[in-house]
Design a protein around this motif. Structure first.
Motif, mmCIF file in Angstrom:
data_model
loop_
_atom_site.group_PDB
_atom_site.id
_atom_site.type_symbol
_atom_site.label_atom_id
_atom_site.label_comp_id
_atom_site.label_asym_id
_atom_site.label_seq_id
_atom_site.Cartn_x
_atom_site.Cartn_y
_atom_site.Cartn_z
ATOM 1 N N LYS A 1 9.226 39.762 102.918
ATOM 2 C CA LYS A 1 9.622 40.435 102.179
ATOM 3 C C LYS A 1 9.828 41.767 103.357
ATOM 4 O O LYS A 1 11.517 42.564 102.891
ATOM 5 C CB LYS A 1 8.083 41.240 102.434
ATOM 6 N N ASP A 2 10.021 41.184 104.132
ATOM 7 C CA ASP A 2 11.409 42.342 105.227
ATOM 8 C C ASP A 2 13.329 42.289 105.114
ATOM 9 O O ASP A 2 13.719 42.991 104.762
ATOM 10 C CB ASP A 2 11.375 42.086 106.655
ATOM 11 N N ALA A 3 13.317 41.016 104.675
ATOM 12 C CA ALA A 3 14.547 40.920 104.377
ATOM 13 C C ALA A 3 14.827 41.190 102.817
ATOM 14 O O ALA A 3 16.408 41.654 102.671
ATOM 15 C CB ALA A 3 14.805 39.392 104.186
ATOM 16 N N GLU A 4 14.252 41.460 101.605
ATOM 17 C CA GLU A 4 14.517 41.763 100.768
ATOM 18 C C GLU A 4 14.937 43.946 100.359
ATOM 19 O O GLU A 4 14.921 44.811 100.345
ATOM 20 C CB GLU A 4 13.001 41.744 99.456
ATOM 21 N N LEU A 5 13.514 44.707 101.862
ATOM 22 C CA LEU A 5 13.201 45.730 101.862
ATOM 23 C C LEU A 5 14.805 46.346 102.317
ATOM 24 O O LEU A 5 15.731 47.305 102.331
ATOM 25 C CB LEU A 5 12.113 45.986 103.405
ATOM 26 N N LEU A 6 15.251 44.926 103.573
ATOM 27 C CA LEU A 6 17.193 45.229 104.824
ATOM 28 C C LEU A 6 17.573 45.550 103.037
ATOM 29 O O LEU A 6 18.841 46.704 103.510
ATOM 30 C CB LEU A 6 16.823 44.301 105.239
ATOM 31 N N VAL A 7 17.735 44.056 102.071
ATOM 32 C CA VAL A 7 19.103 44.386 101.639
ATOM 33 C C VAL A 7 18.358 45.631 100.259
ATOM 34 O O VAL A 7 19.408 46.316 99.672
ATOM 35 C CB VAL A 7 18.659 42.921 100.552
ATOM 36 N N LEU A 8 16.718 46.113 99.867
ATOM 37 C CA LEU A 8 17.488 47.548 99.017
ATOM 38 C C LEU A 8 17.205 48.634 99.550
ATOM 39 O O LEU A 8 17.985 49.513 99.445
ATOM 40 C CB LEU A 8 15.885 47.365 98.667
ATOM 41 N N ARG A 9 17.664 48.244 101.466
ATOM 42 C CA ARG A 9 18.025 49.884 101.771
ATOM 43 C C ARG A 9 19.121 49.577 101.987
ATOM 44 O O ARG A 9 19.111 50.617 101.671
ATOM 45 C CB ARG A 9 17.336 50.029 103.638
ATOM 46 N N HIS A 10 19.985 49.119 102.204
ATOM 47 C CA HIS A 10 21.436 48.452 102.249
ATOM 48 C C HIS A 10 21.784 49.098 100.613
ATOM 49 O O HIS A 10 23.297 50.161 101.067
ATOM 50 C CB HIS A 10 21.641 47.544 102.346
ATOM 51 N N GLU A 11 21.319 48.723 99.151
ATOM 52 C CA GLU A 11 22.140 49.211 98.200
ATOM 53 C C GLU A 11 22.023 50.679 98.092
ATOM 54 O O GLU A 11 22.754 51.037 97.158
ATOM 55 C CB GLU A 11 20.760 47.988 96.685
ATOM 56 N N ASN A 12 20.330 51.224 98.146
ATOM 57 C CA ASN A 12 20.271 52.001 97.771
ATOM 58 C C ASN A 12 21.155 53.211 98.850
ATOM 59 O O ASN A 12 21.732 54.296 98.374
ATOM 60 C CB ASN A 12 18.614 52.571 98.566
ATOM 61 N N ALA A 13 21.549 52.784 100.257
ATOM 62 C CA ALA A 13 22.703 53.653 100.884
ATOM 63 C C ALA A 13 24.207 53.467 100.611
ATOM 64 O O ALA A 13 24.657 54.519 100.342
ATOM 65 C CB ALA A 13 22.823 53.175 102.233
ATOM 66 N N VAL A 14 24.361 52.493 99.732
ATOM 67 C CA VAL A 14 25.911 52.191 99.376
ATOM 68 C C VAL A 14 25.659 53.385 97.884
ATOM 69 O O VAL A 14 26.585 53.855 97.380
ATOM 70 C CB VAL A 14 25.642 50.463 98.231
ATOM 71 N N LEU A 15 24.336 53.222 97.035
ATOM 72 C CA LEU A 15 24.384 53.847 95.387
ATOM 73 C C LEU A 15 24.514 55.332 96.171
ATOM 74 O O LEU A 15 25.094 56.004 95.165
ATOM 75 C CB LEU A 15 23.487 53.569 94.943
ATOM 76 N N ARG A 16 24.379 55.804 97.230
ATOM 77 C CA ARG A 16 24.333 57.627 97.892
ATOM 78 C C ARG A 16 25.342 57.720 98.045
ATOM 79 O O ARG A 16 25.612 58.688 97.792
ATOM 80 C CB ARG A 16 23.275 56.945 98.496
ATOM 81 N N ARG A 17 26.248 56.621 98.173
ATOM 82 C CA ARG A 17 27.721 56.758 98.747
ATOM 83 C C ARG A 17 28.285 57.341 97.258
ATOM 84 O O ARG A 17 28.553 56.594 95.775
ATOM 85 C CB ARG A 17 28.569 55.951 99.721
#
Length: 43
Positions: free
Chosen positions: A27-43
């Protein structure tokens, strides 16, 4: 529209058991991946 909503609800219901059976590390790994994906999409 109704078909789309039924599809989304069905996917959530089918993914629920897998969420309950996974460990905290997964679950922690998935959260990290989703946060990274979110940050990339905001750029």
């Amino acid at each position: 529209m109704i078909v789309f909503l039924l599809y989304k609800v069905t996917r959530k219901l089918l993914s629920l058991p897998s969420l309950l059976l996974r460990g905290d590390a997964a679950k922690d790994a998935e959260l990290l991946v989703l946060r990274h994906e979110n940050a990339v999409l905001r750029r």
